[in-house]
Write a protein that holds these residues in place. Structure first.
Motif, PDB file in Angstrom:
ATOM      1  N   THR A  61       6.238  -7.619   5.283  1.00  0.00           N
ATOM      2  CA  THR A  61       5.041  -7.917   6.061  1.00  0.00           C
ATOM      3  C   THR A  61       5.406  -8.138   7.522  1.00  0.00           C
ATOM      4  O   THR A  61       6.583  -8.159   7.897  1.00  0.00           O
ATOM      5  CB  THR A  61       4.310  -9.166   5.527  1.00  0.00           C
ATOM      6  OG1 THR A  61       5.073 -10.343   5.848  1.00  0.00           O
ATOM      7  CG2 THR A  61       4.106  -9.082   4.026  1.00  0.00           C
ATOM      8  N   SER A  62       4.382  -8.363   8.341  1.00  0.00           N
ATOM      9  CA  SER A  62       4.566  -8.475   9.790  1.00  0.00           C
ATOM     10  C   SER A  62       5.094  -9.825  10.245  1.00  0.00           C
ATOM     11  O   SER A  62       5.492  -9.975  11.401  1.00  0.00           O
ATOM     12  CB  SER A  62       3.218  -8.231  10.487  1.00  0.00           C
ATOM     13  OG  SER A  62       2.300  -9.259  10.135  1.00  0.00           O
ATOM     14  N   LEU A  76      -0.006 -13.477   7.689  1.00  0.00           N
ATOM     15  CA  LEU A  76       0.730 -12.215   7.672  1.00  0.00           C
ATOM     16  C   LEU A  76      -0.235 -11.053   7.616  1.00  0.00           C
ATOM     17  O   LEU A  76      -1.400 -11.195   7.246  1.00  0.00           O
ATOM     18  CB  LEU A  76       1.696 -12.170   6.476  1.00  0.00           C
ATOM     19  CG  LEU A  76       1.117 -12.241   5.054  1.00  0.00           C
ATOM     20  CD1 LEU A  76       0.541 -10.917   4.559  1.00  0.00           C
ATOM     21  CD2 LEU A  76       2.194 -12.710   4.080  1.00  0.00           C
ATOM     22  N   VAL A  78      -0.196  -6.892   6.225  1.00  0.00           N
ATOM     23  CA  VAL A  78       0.449  -5.741   5.600  1.00  0.00           C
ATOM     24  C   VAL A  78      -0.075  -4.515   6.325  1.00  0.00           C
ATOM     25  O   VAL A  78      -1.295  -4.289   6.386  1.00  0.00           O
ATOM     26  CB  VAL A  78       0.144  -5.657   4.098  1.00  0.00           C
ATOM     27  CG1 VAL A  78       0.700  -4.355   3.514  1.00  0.00           C
ATOM     28  CG2 VAL A  78       0.738  -6.855   3.363  1.00  0.00           C
ATOM     29  N   TYR A 247       9.985  -3.705   8.960  1.00  0.00           N
ATOM     30  CA  TYR A 247       8.952  -3.735   7.946  1.00  0.00           C
ATOM     31  C   TYR A 247       8.068  -2.522   8.185  1.00  0.00           C
ATOM     32  O   TYR A 247       8.116  -1.888   9.247  1.00  0.00           O
ATOM     33  CB  TYR A 247       8.127  -5.025   8.012  1.00  0.00           C
ATOM     34  CG  TYR A 247       7.479  -5.278   9.358  1.00  0.00           C
ATOM     35  CD1 TYR A 247       6.193  -4.825   9.639  1.00  0.00           C
ATOM     36  CD2 TYR A 247       8.162  -5.952  10.363  1.00  0.00           C
ATOM     37  CE1 TYR A 247       5.597  -5.047  10.870  1.00  0.00           C
ATOM     38  CE2 TYR A 247       7.581  -6.178  11.606  1.00  0.00           C
ATOM     39  CZ  TYR A 247       6.303  -5.720  11.853  1.00  0.00           C
ATOM     40  OH  TYR A 247       5.730  -5.934  13.089  1.00  0.00           O
TER      41      TYR A 247
END
Length: 359
Positions: A61-62, A76, A78, A247
């Motif tokens: 994830t970020s 977060l 995605v 990611y």
């Protein structure tokens, strides 16, 4: 089975629970003052347990989550391989499991994706929506609930590793106090009984969403349309760590931030409410005869009146006179810049504007 919320005096209930109790403006004031709580039936709860959960979520994830401390709140995203927002989640860990609060439509697809991404790691994503509910309000208001987990919204503080594009001073959401408590269904049932007996004040989702829109706070169910980049809605502020490891979608995040500008930008619109007509989400925003954007959220705010958030083309002049399509015509929308047209590392300010009350 009848929704117990229908027993609340004046309650208007839809498929996602309590919409309002007859006076959304009063409910907004009570929510903001911390004297009411809002059952958020449009939220769902996922959990991730297992010793690898935080490093695993960090890698896919970020957000930087590997060192997340118990009780610390963050969020977060995605992203897809092109950097577009697929899912968003509020995140808090209790030392044994990670709790994810997500929008209703994201829950099933996100759980499926997480399950596919486990590989051989010691993680166990589960849907806890049948056994838990989400209740929102100020931090003090939800602290009175017997919650299993409480997420405090970090918005609009610029988190470590984040970057803020909006430069408004004062920032409309700077004094916003918002938290979401995850409670068991038994605790939720007891809360509803207290509300029915008049022992606790309640607000509906219309009130909660109006406070969100006034704070320029993006939400997956509203501001994400499958093409949304986090830069476009100022989500680098709280949901993206620019200095963490790889990611999915990171290349686009870095490229747009460091070398370019997002193709669209979130703006706030002060709508003309003289006719009492509000545009729906998805309504076209027009500059002259040209469609230049789309309304993503709309609300009636107790102080600001009819307001909206809209994603506009980056090239729309910041002082342009805009109108929004409604049934039978248009309404004027005075534009307030959230994400500036030149947003990016070379133009934006990575700081939180000074705290000040909204005018």
């Amino acid at each position: 089975m009848t929704d117990p919320l229908t027993r609340v005096p004046g309650a208007v209930v839809d498929a996602d629970g309590l919409l309002h109790c007859g006076n959304p403006f009063a409910e907004q004031r009570a929510l903001a003052a911390g004297t009411a709580v809002a059952p958020l039936g449009d939220r769902r709860v996922l959990t991730v347990s297992g010793p690898d959960r935080l490093s695993w979520l960090d890698s896919i994830t970020s957000q930087s989550l590997a060192e997340l401390k118990a009780g610390q709140s963050t969020e977060l995203l995605v992203l897809d391989p092109q950097g577009h927002v697929e899912y968003a989640a509020a995140v808090v860990d209790d030392g044994e499991r990670t709790w994810l609060i997500v929008d209703r439509d994201d829950a099933g697809p996100l759980l499926t994706w997480l399950t596919r991404m486990r590989f051989r790691l010691r993680v166990d994503p589960q849907d806890a929506s049948e056994s838990h509910r989400v209740v929102g309000g100020t931090a003090d208001a939800v602290a009175t609930l017997a919650a299993v987990s409480v997420w405090r919204d970090p918005w609009p503080t610029v988190a470590v590793g984040g970057w803020g594009y909006a430069t408004a001073d004062p920032y409309p959401g700077a004094t916003r106090d918002w938290a979401e408590a995850v409670v068991s269904v038994e605790t939720f049932a007891a809360l509803i009984e207290d509300i029915v007996r008049g022992q606790r004040a309640v607000a509906g989702r219309l009130a909660a969403d109006a406070l969100r829109v006034a704070a320029w706070r993006p939400r997956s169910a509203a501001e994400s349309d499958g093409r949304t980049l986090p830069h476009e809605v100022d989500w680098l502020r709280t949901a993206v760590h620019l200095d963490k490891g790889c990611y999915r979608g990171q290349e686009t995040v870095a490229k747009v931030h460091n070398l370019g500008h997002p193709p669209r930008r979130l703006a706030a619109l002060q709508l003309d409410g003289n006719d009492g007509v509000l545009p729906p989400r998805g309504a076209e925003v027009l500059l002259g005869d040209n469609v230049v954007g789309t309304v993503t959220s709309v609300a009636q705010h107790w102080e600001d009146g009819p307001i909206a958030l809209a994603l506009l083309k980056r090239t729309v002049p910041v002082d342009a006179g805009l109108v929004v399509a409604v049934d039978g015509g248009t309404v004027a929308g005075a534009q307030e810049v959230i994400v500036p047209p030149d947003a990016g590392r070379t133009a934006a300010v990575a700081r939180m504007p000074r705290l000040s009350r909204r005018r």
